[in-house]
Write an enzyme that holds these catalytic residues in place. Structure first.
Site, PDB file in Angstrom:
ATOM      1  N   ASP A  87       0.849  -1.186   0.000  1.00  0.00           N
ATOM      2  CA  ASP A  87       0.000   0.000   0.000  1.00  0.00           C
ATOM      3  C   ASP A  87       0.891   1.245   0.000  1.00  0.00           C
ATOM      4  O   ASP A  87       2.034   1.191   0.422  1.00  0.00           O
ATOM      5  CB  ASP A  87      -0.867  -0.067   1.263  1.00  0.00           C
ATOM      6  CG  ASP A  87      -1.486   1.257   1.621  1.00  0.00           C
ATOM      7  OD1 ASP A  87      -2.257   1.775   0.806  1.00  0.00           O
ATOM      8  OD2 ASP A  87      -1.199   1.773   2.718  1.00  0.00           O
ATOM      9  N   ASP A 108      -1.652  -0.679   5.998  1.00  0.00           N
ATOM     10  CA  ASP A 108      -1.860  -0.076   7.311  1.00  0.00           C
ATOM     11  C   ASP A 108      -3.322   0.265   7.594  1.00  0.00           C
ATOM     12  O   ASP A 108      -3.708   0.424   8.728  1.00  0.00           O
ATOM     13  CB  ASP A 108      -1.037   1.212   7.423  1.00  0.00           C
ATOM     14  CG  ASP A 108      -1.602   2.291   6.518  1.00  0.00           C
ATOM     15  OD1 ASP A 108      -1.798   2.006   5.323  1.00  0.00           O
ATOM     16  OD2 ASP A 108      -1.878   3.392   7.006  1.00  0.00           O
ATOM     17  N   ASP A 147      -7.064  -1.516   3.488  1.00  0.00           N
ATOM     18  CA  ASP A 147      -6.171  -2.610   3.097  1.00  0.00           C
ATOM     19  C   ASP A 147      -6.642  -3.961   3.639  1.00  0.00           C
ATOM     20  O   ASP A 147      -6.144  -5.008   3.220  1.00  0.00           O
ATOM     21  CB  ASP A 147      -4.744  -2.360   3.607  1.00  0.00           C
ATOM     22  CG  ASP A 147      -4.185  -1.062   3.080  1.00  0.00           C
ATOM     23  OD1 ASP A 147      -4.401  -0.777   1.889  1.00  0.00           O
ATOM     24  OD2 ASP A 147      -3.549  -0.327   3.858  1.00  0.00           O
TER      25      ASP A 147
END
Ligand code: ADP
Ligand code: MG
Length: 332
Positions: free
Chosen positions: A13, A214, A218
């Site tokens: 990410d 995080d 996600d």
């Protein structure tokens, strides 16, 4: 550890993972038609009121900016959040929405142009809508983690075939971060479900795929991956609970470390199993062909176990590789 050993591709990410997630509210741009009734301070108070309820890095940046300018957030109720899109709440009887153009639909040309301009200069830009009126564009700047490029490089040195960046953010910012970190491939403008779908595709191609993230956005991808890895410090609760591994201290270099340690542990395991089986086979053969005496067979068996344990203990000395070369340290 076993999963970590066999990872062939890593999806990462962007916001909060490759970047610090400590964004800075760089600009509050009031749109022309609203500039007579609204000041930037008023808009910031409005935005801070809504963002007070959000755990998104953008929201934290709004609150920091308000605090720095000693602006008190207006009080808001009925907060709602749509991951990957935006948030809304009611302030003084009016609905206030903050989010991207997927969230605030039918934005006029002027608003979209302002967003586009700010995005082209590398900002993450979101719209602020008050009632039915789009008042302003908020632009945020993020900073790359100093170890991001080194972590990507080390992953590749370890033999990870592909490193892919996934982000809900806009194309311009995504491209810039992708270039600075040296990832092989990036996908921008993804919703949480798109991240998950991309991961499933990657799994079809590479079988063993790790996902590092995080945020709430996600979590579906973390769950779909072979090995979910969350950032310990910056991570939201959902990410931490969905992940298999949590990187403490938010150090991205722990990512290649986990994979290297997994591989080393697996190699040690296989060597030990092979060695122990070979010892037993050799002793059985010796008993029948060389008439090996029992005490020697016992010594061979136990001695083999000691060697296996000693070989396993070598893993205690396993150390992460230091970052090599200089990493780019910041990004607009
Ligand atoms: P990333 O994948 O980079 O971590 P997200 O999926 O969390 O990003 O968010 C993607 C986009 O959704 C943001 O760039 C922003 O446009 C919008 N967004 C998400 N949450 C918020 C929020 N709390 N306030 C305003 N915009 C938001
Ligand atoms: Mg994130």
């Amino acid at each position: 550890m076993e999963e970590a050993a066999t990872i062939r591709a890593v999806a990462i990410d962007k916001t909060g993972t490759l970047t610090t997630g400590q964004l800075r509210l760089a600009r509050v741009q009031i749109l022309a038609h609203a500039s007579e009734q609204w000041t930037t301070d008023q808009v910031l108070a409005l935005a801070a009121g809504v963002h007070e309820f959000s755990e998104h890095p953008l929201a934290q940046a709004t609150l920091r900016a308000a605090r720095a300018q000693q602006i008190r957030p207006l009080s808001a109720t009925d907060f709602h959040s749509v991951p990957g899109r935006g948030v809304r709440a009611t302030v003084a009887g009016s609905e206030v929405q903050i989010g991207n153009s997927r969230y605030i639909e039918n934005a006029d040309a002027g608003a979209l142009q302002a967003v586009d301009q700010l995005e082209q200069s590398g900002h993450t830009a979101v719209l602020l809508k008050h009632g039915s009126d789009i008042l302003a564009v908020l632009a945020y700047a993020d900073t790359l983690r100093p170890t991001a490029a080194a972590a990507v490089r080390q992953l590749r040195q370890l033999g990870v075939e592909r490193v892919i960046m996934l982000t809900g953010d806009n194309e311009h910012v995504a491209r810039s971060i992708a270039q600075q970190t040296g990832v092989d491939e990036y996908h921008a403008g993804l919703l949480p479900t798109d991240k998950m779908r991309t991961l499933q595709q990657l799994k079809r191609q590479y079988v063993k795929v790790a996902m590092v993230g995080d945020g709430v956005n996600d979590a579906p991808a973390l769950a779909a991956s072979s090995l979910g890895i969350a950032m310990g410090g910056a991570g939201t609760d959902v990410a931490l609970e969905t992940a298999d591994v949590v990187l403490m201290a938010d150090d991205l270099l722990n990512l290649p470390y986990v994979i290297a340690l997994g591989r080393s542990a697996r190699r040690t395991l296989l060597v030990n199993l092979g060695f122990a089986l070979a010892m037993i086979a050799a002793m059985v053969a010796s008993i029948f062909s060389l008439d090996l005496k029992l005490p020697y067979a016992v010594v061979g068996h136990e001695g083999g176990s000691v060697l296996v344990v000693l070989n396993g203990l070598r893993l205690l000395g396993f150390r992460p590789k230091p970052a090599t070369g200089s990493a780019p340290s910041s990004n607009k």
